[in-house]
Design a protein around this motif. Structure first.
Motif, short mmCIF file in Angstrom:
data_model
loop_
_atom_site.label_atom_id
_atom_site.label_comp_id
_atom_site.label_asym_id
_atom_site.label_seq_id
_atom_site.Cartn_x
_atom_site.Cartn_y
_atom_site.Cartn_z
N ARG A 59 -8.50 13.13 -15.07
CA ARG A 59 -8.72 14.53 -14.70
C ARG A 59 -10.20 14.89 -14.86
N ASN A 63 -11.92 20.83 -15.84
CA ASN A 63 -10.64 21.47 -15.54
C ASN A 63 -9.89 21.70 -16.86
N PRO A 64 -9.93 22.93 -17.41
CA PRO A 64 -9.46 23.18 -18.77
C PRO A 64 -7.96 22.96 -18.97
N THR A 118 -13.29 30.95 -22.63
CA THR A 118 -11.93 31.50 -22.61
C THR A 118 -10.94 30.37 -22.88
N ALA A 120 -6.69 29.26 -22.23
CA ALA A 120 -5.39 29.55 -21.62
C ALA A 120 -4.31 29.21 -22.64
N PRO A 143 -1.80 19.54 -20.20
CA PRO A 143 -1.75 19.70 -18.75
C PRO A 143 -0.47 19.03 -18.25
N SER A 144 -0.18 19.13 -16.97
CA SER A 144 0.97 18.42 -16.43
C SER A 144 0.77 16.92 -16.62
N ILE A 184 -0.30 31.73 -14.21
CA ILE A 184 -1.47 31.97 -15.07
C ILE A 184 -2.02 33.36 -14.78
N LEU A 195 -4.17 33.89 -11.56
CA LEU A 195 -4.98 32.74 -11.13
C LEU A 195 -4.11 31.65 -10.51
N ARG A 196 -2.82 31.63 -10.89
CA ARG A 196 -1.89 30.65 -10.29
C ARG A 196 -0.52 31.30 -10.26
N ALA A 229 -9.42 29.83 -11.53
CA ALA A 229 -8.94 28.73 -12.38
C ALA A 229 -9.58 27.45 -11.86
N PRO A 230 -10.41 26.79 -12.67
CA PRO A 230 -11.14 25.62 -12.15
C PRO A 230 -10.23 24.59 -11.48
N GLY A 231 -9.00 24.43 -12.01
CA GLY A 231 -8.10 23.40 -11.48
C GLY A 231 -7.61 23.70 -10.08
P1 AMP Z 1 -2.16 22.07 -15.56
O1 AMP Z 1 -2.50 21.82 -16.98
O2 AMP Z 1 -2.10 20.85 -14.75
O3 AMP Z 1 -0.96 22.95 -15.43
O4 AMP Z 1 -3.38 22.94 -15.09
C1 AMP Z 1 -3.84 23.99 -15.89
C2 AMP Z 1 -4.46 25.04 -15.02
O5 AMP Z 1 -4.91 26.10 -15.87
C3 AMP Z 1 -5.66 24.53 -14.24
O6 AMP Z 1 -5.63 25.06 -12.93
C4 AMP Z 1 -6.81 25.12 -15.04
O7 AMP Z 1 -7.96 25.28 -14.25
C5 AMP Z 1 -6.23 26.44 -15.54
N1 AMP Z 1 -6.90 26.93 -16.74
C6 AMP Z 1 -6.80 26.42 -17.98
N2 AMP Z 1 -7.61 27.09 -18.84
C7 AMP Z 1 -8.23 28.06 -18.12
C8 AMP Z 1 -9.20 29.06 -18.43
N3 AMP Z 1 -9.69 29.20 -19.66
N4 AMP Z 1 -9.62 29.86 -17.43
C9 AMP Z 1 -9.13 29.72 -16.18
N5 AMP Z 1 -8.22 28.78 -15.82
C10 AMP Z 1 -7.78 27.95 -16.77
#
Ligand code: AMP
Ligand code: MG
Length: 348
Positions: A59, A63-64, A118, A120, A143-144, A184, A195-196, A229-231
């Motif tokens: 990853r 991508n947080p 920040t 999540a 993460p997933s 999110i 964001l998601r 959301a960076p991801g």
């Molecule tokens: P996943 O862990 O695969 O479900 O992906 C986690 C998602 O949460 C990704 O799209 C990240 O970019 C988003 N995410 C996690 N922490 C933050 C944060 N502090 N600000 C914005 N987005 C976040």
């Protein structure tokens, strides 16, 4: 590395759960079921554990990760301030499939937040997830549990296919209930921003908070409107074969997909078709999989990622999917499908 497969499909095994907790406390990685998808867990407060998560998944390090907690008391340690909106949402939807972005405290390493100030946070409802968090010291970054870019895992065998030999343990809790990742919501903005999209819909959030907006960058292909959301900017959930969504009236969609699948067959290929229980039997060409029934939309979110993985295994040459604009989950399902399709959509 030998990956332990811990079978907890019928019950939580206390001894294996204690071992899993010990693995996480000592910096190792354990994949575990949640109500959304399987997560790849490591100690959220240990920068080395976070680095290992990025490596195992391949990853990008900007991508947080989402930090999973098991009780409200844990929240105070990892955020600098708990706004009233966060308390209202926690009362309404935690434990459950909602992630909140809040200002982080110094306890959370930048490795876990991809360099952001920040964090999540989510409190999942799956009993095995809650038990693992408690046994692991209270803070699991997860993460997933898929290789970066592949569809998220909804069964332990999907985790095995991607991560066997790369992580310490996989807890098998059977197929998950929701099948797509958490909603999110960013609470660090003046107006809360989704964001998601996920199981907790925009309307459900608005019923608690009043004004809530969708991130305008979410579905934009314009690089000037980057998702927050960076991801969400990365190609995601992508099957090996090219996927196209066909959208329009039910009859026109069926006719178009049938035609495209026949053309694929005539040119020596094989189409995978994602349909529903209502119409899977009408297609005469290609391999047809029903995602579920339109009258019970969670059946569609549950099966979608599994079907994408199955089409990889079957080596189809092309995939066509019906659109699923269902009432509560439609926005979330279509968000994942559009990403998996790399925005290839035919309107009929
Ligand atoms: P996943 O862990 O695969 O479900 O992906 C986690 C998602 O949460 C990704 O799209 C990240 O970019 C988003 N995410 C996690 N922490 C933050 C944060 N502090 N600000 C914005 N987005 C976040
Ligand atoms: Mg993911």
């Amino acid at each position: 590395m030998n990956t332990i497969l811990a079978d907890m499909t019928n019950r939580i095994d206390p001894e294996l759960m204690t071992l899993a907790g010990r693995i996480i406390r000592s910096g190792g990685l354990v994949a575990f079921p949640t109500e959304t998808v399987y997560g790849l867990g490591g100690d959220a407060l240990d920068p080395d554990a976070s680095r290992r998560i990025y490596t195992a998944k391949g990853r990008p390090s900007d991508n947080p990760l989402i930090v999973h907690i098991a009780d409200m008391g844990a929240l105070e340690k990892i955020v600098s301030d708990i706004p009233s909106a966060a308390r209202l949402l926690a009362d309404a939807f935690w434990p459950g499939p909602l992630t909140m972005v809040l200002s982080k405290s110094p306890a959370v390493p930048l490795e876990t937040t991809g360099g952001l100030n920040t964090v999540a946070v989510r409190m999942p409802s799956h009993p095995a997830a809650l038990e693992l968090i408690r046994k692991s010291g209270g803070y699991i970054a997860a993460p997933s549990a898929n290789t970066s870019g592949r569809p998220s895992p909804t069964e332990a065998k999907h985790v095995q296919a991607d991560l066997d030999g790369k992580i310490d343990m996989i807890i098998d809790g059977g197929p998950v209930g929701i099948g797509i990742e958490s909603t999110i919501i960013d609470l660090t903005e003046d107006v809360p921003l989704v964001l998601r999209p996920g199981f907790i819909s925009l309307e459900m959030l608005q019923s608690v908070l009043g004004e809530v907006r969708m991130d305008p960058g979410l579905h934009s292909e314009d690089p000037a409107f980057r998702p927050k959301a960076p991801g969400m900017k990365y190609r995601h959930y992508a099957p090996k074969a090219s996927l196209t969504i066909v959208e329009g009236s039910e009859a026109a969609v069926r006719a178009k997909i049938e035609d495209l699948a026949r053309q694929a067959e005539e040119s020596g290929g094989l189409a995978g078709i994602i349909a529903t229980d209502e119409d899977a039997s009408v297609y005469a060409h290609g391999i047809v999989r029903s995602a579920g029934t339109r009258s019970d939309e969670i059946t569609i979110s549950q099966r979608l990622f599994g079907i994408l993985r199955e089409f990889d295994d079957l080596h189809v040459s092309v995939i066509y999917s019906e659109a699923f604009d269902t009432p509560q989950l439609g926005a979330a399902i279509m968000n994942r499908l559009i990403k998996a399709a790399g925005h290839q959509i035919i309107q009929v």
